[in-house]
Scaffold this motif. Structure first.
Motif, short mmCIF file in Angstrom:
data_model
loop_
_atom_site.label_atom_id
_atom_site.label_comp_id
_atom_site.label_asym_id
_atom_site.label_seq_id
_atom_site.Cartn_x
_atom_site.Cartn_y
_atom_site.Cartn_z
N ASN A 178 10.51 -4.81 -11.31
CA ASN A 178 11.89 -4.49 -11.65
C ASN A 178 12.88 -5.47 -11.04
OD1 ASN A 178 11.04 -2.17 -12.95
ND2 ASN A 178 11.60 -0.79 -11.30
N PHE A 228 18.04 -6.12 -1.98
CA PHE A 228 19.19 -6.83 -2.52
C PHE A 228 19.27 -8.26 -2.02
CE2 PHE A 228 21.72 -3.70 -4.78
CZ PHE A 228 21.16 -2.51 -4.37
N SER A 288 12.84 -4.22 -7.23
CA SER A 288 12.10 -3.08 -6.68
C SER A 288 10.72 -3.03 -7.30
CB SER A 288 12.86 -1.76 -6.90
OG SER A 288 12.79 -1.35 -8.25
N ASP A 318 7.10 6.56 1.37
CA ASP A 318 8.46 7.00 1.13
C ASP A 318 9.36 5.88 0.63
OD1 ASP A 318 8.37 9.19 4.01
OD2 ASP A 318 7.80 9.51 1.94
N HIS A 319 8.79 4.83 0.10
CA HIS A 319 9.60 3.69 -0.32
C HIS A 319 9.48 3.41 -1.81
CE1 HIS A 319 10.78 2.24 3.77
NE2 HIS A 319 9.79 3.04 4.07
N LEU A 320 9.14 4.43 -2.57
CA LEU A 320 9.04 4.25 -4.01
C LEU A 320 10.38 3.82 -4.58
CD1 LEU A 320 7.26 4.62 -6.51
CD2 LEU A 320 8.10 6.96 -6.65
N PHE A 321 10.35 2.75 -5.35
CA PHE A 321 11.55 2.20 -6.00
C PHE A 321 12.62 1.74 -5.01
CE2 PHE A 321 9.80 2.98 -9.93
CZ PHE A 321 9.59 4.33 -10.21
N GLU A 322 12.23 1.49 -3.78
CA GLU A 322 13.20 0.93 -2.82
C GLU A 322 13.73 -0.39 -3.37
OE1 GLU A 322 11.55 0.16 1.02
OE2 GLU A 322 13.20 -1.19 1.60
N ALA A 323 15.05 -0.52 -3.40
CA ALA A 323 15.66 -1.73 -3.92
C ALA A 323 15.94 -2.71 -2.79
CB ALA A 323 16.96 -1.39 -4.65
#
Lengths: 111, 117
Positions: free
Chosen positions: B31, B108, B94, B101-106
């Motif tokens: 992503n 930047f 991501s 606990d970091h699913l889809f952590e973005a």
């Protein structure tokens, strides 16, 4: 579409005080994330909450996910000058990983 | 150390110019996102890409286009810059498979502050 509201938009805190910022969604969230952006910096991931009623702590920061999974809060205890910045909550919009960000709470700390 | 790198920190362009903002990530993330950040409005999604050559409009795509020819690179294009596109632009990436606990952590990039004059 999904809306994520964050209050307050601005928080002026005396060093040593506690404060709370709130995040409310128009729809149920599968996942909520919190980010911190220091002045002049970029957002950095703090934490993710997934379960209804979940509470997580990171030192002086306490994050909570509401029972209905439509709201969340971040509570900071004994604020320090290092807590200065803008705190964003972000709800997961879909299974692809798109996030809906709130407008953020800008925190200013005075010594 | 994971990294998302944006090509410019500051950019000044003239009205009507075609502007390219480049973003590269080294984490092999599927992503990638482009947001713009304006005071009081938070981060608004312009475009999203979930794979090479795949793109999806976000909430404010008007006046923008994107390109993702390689997995690590996601470009934002302002076809004809206008003064109302003066803003901070943030690229993010991501994973689609998270760890704990970091699913889809973005993650930047440092942001590009674009001024259109």
């Amino acid at each position: 579409g999904q809306q994520v509201m964050q209050i307050p938009q601005y928080q002026h805190v005396q060093e040593g005080e506690d404060f709370t910022t709130y995040c409310n969604s128009s729809t149920t969230l599968s996942n909520i994330q919190w980010y911190k952006q220091r002045p002049g910096g970029h957002p950095v991931f703090l934490i993710q909450l997934v379960k209804s009623g979940e509470v997580k702590k990171q030192k002086r920061l306490t994050f909570q996910f509401g029972e209905a999974k439509k709201n969340s809060s971040l509570h900071i205890t004994a604020t320090q000058t290092t807590d200065v910045g803008t705190y964003f909550c972000a709800g997961l919009r879909d299974s692809w990983g798109k996030l809906q960000f709130g407008a953020g709470t800008q925190v200013v700390v005075t010594p | 150390d994971v990294k998302v790198t944006q090509s410019s920190r500051y950019l000044v362009k003239r009205t009507g110019e075609k502007v390219f903002l480049e973003c590269v990530q080294d984490m092999d993330h599927e992503n990638m996102f482009w947001y713009r950040q304006d005071p009081g409005l938070g981060l608004r999604l312009i475009y999203f890409s979930y794979d090479v050559k795949m793109k999806e409009k976000g909430d404010i795509p008007e006046g923008y286009s994107v390109s993702r020819e390689k997995k690590e690179r996601f470009s934002l294009i302002l076809e004809s810059a206008s003064t109302n596109q003066t803003s901070m632009y943030l690229c993010a990436s991501s994973p689609t498979i998270g760890q704990g606990d970091h699913l889809f952590e973005a993650f930047f990039g440092q942001g590009t502050r674009l001024t259109v004059v």
